[in-house]
Design an enzyme around this catalytic site. Sequence first.
Site, PDB file in Angstrom:
ATOM      1  N   GLU A 220       0.824  -1.214   0.000  1.00 47.62           N
ATOM      2  CA  GLU A 220       0.000   0.000   0.000  1.00 47.62           C
ATOM      3  C   GLU A 220       0.858   1.264   0.000  1.00 47.62           C
ATOM      4  OE1 GLU A 220      -2.773   1.464  -0.196  1.00 47.62           O
ATOM      5  OE2 GLU A 220      -4.395   0.028   0.049  1.00 47.62           O
TER       6      GLU A 220
ATOM      7  N   ASP B  47     -10.199   1.527  -4.144  1.00 46.05           N
ATOM      8  CA  ASP B  47      -9.177   1.547  -3.094  1.00 46.05           C
ATOM      9  C   ASP B  47      -8.381   2.841  -3.198  1.00 46.05           C
ATOM     10  OD1 ASP B  47      -7.213   0.783  -1.169  1.00 46.05           O
ATOM     11  OD2 ASP B  47      -7.408  -1.311  -1.708  1.00 46.05           O
TER      12      ASP B  47
END
Length: 297
Positions: A22, A204
Amino acid sequence: MTEVIPTSRVECLVRSRDQLGETPLWCERTNKLWWVDIENPKLQSYDPSTDFHEVFPMHGMTFLGSHALTFSGRHLLAHDLDLVLRSADGGDAAPFASVEAGLDNRLNDGRVDRHGRLWIGTMDNQLHRPAGSLYRVDSSGEAVKIFGDVIVSNGIAFSPDGRRFHFTDTRRHQSWVFDMDPEDGTISNRRLFADYSTAGDRPDGACFDVDGGLWTAFFAGGRVVRYNPHGQIDIVIELPLTNPTCVCFGGDDLRTLIVTTATKFLSEEKLASEPLAGAVFAIHGVAQGLPENRFAA
């Protein structure tokens, strides 16, 4: 008309095999890419000039939710529900701020605005309760709650002129846009930007390009899309895996779109069929990005 960019244009940069890769951030000072693995907590960097991938395990953390670059060269790390500052030379991380306490939550997606303030959200560890919130954190460490009723905070992004703020709740399958005062950091006029609740798609991480296009990764969706300034999808990038997580622009000219990915939730059979799951990818020449803002610490 929507342009579809095939997987043949997608380059694997780092075979990191992240469980939940991430928050990719390009550091223009060092010409390195930085990102995290949330659930196997580690900070990572990649130098494209030397092809060197460096890993910094974060011992004692349950989750490393996200991170931010700072003016001083340190890293601001989202450790469980706290923020800590890690020195540029890789020394121990020092406590900086506590964002929440007493909830079964953790810090997740975060991004810094043009005035050096961190916008970061919390999320429910069980992935279904609306116990999370969005916070704004300034250089003193004060965390101001902006709103609650969030399941999984994601998709925090600021338009190039600093006047639009984007936010996603991945497990509600929805994204919103707000008007933003770029000086004092207040947001208002919340309205729905994209609704995937019927399809169940999971928007996301996100970032903007210089032309005001919003790039969004779709977890479990195998793609990254660009919304033009009118909110319509005009580019779709097909990826050779199921779980893209977040995006940024990097490279000397910020013309390379970088995508982190995850192995999380994939079965053994699916992992065997996706040898590049959890890797970091690059797509060259699709747009030009903006320099990453730095936290004022």
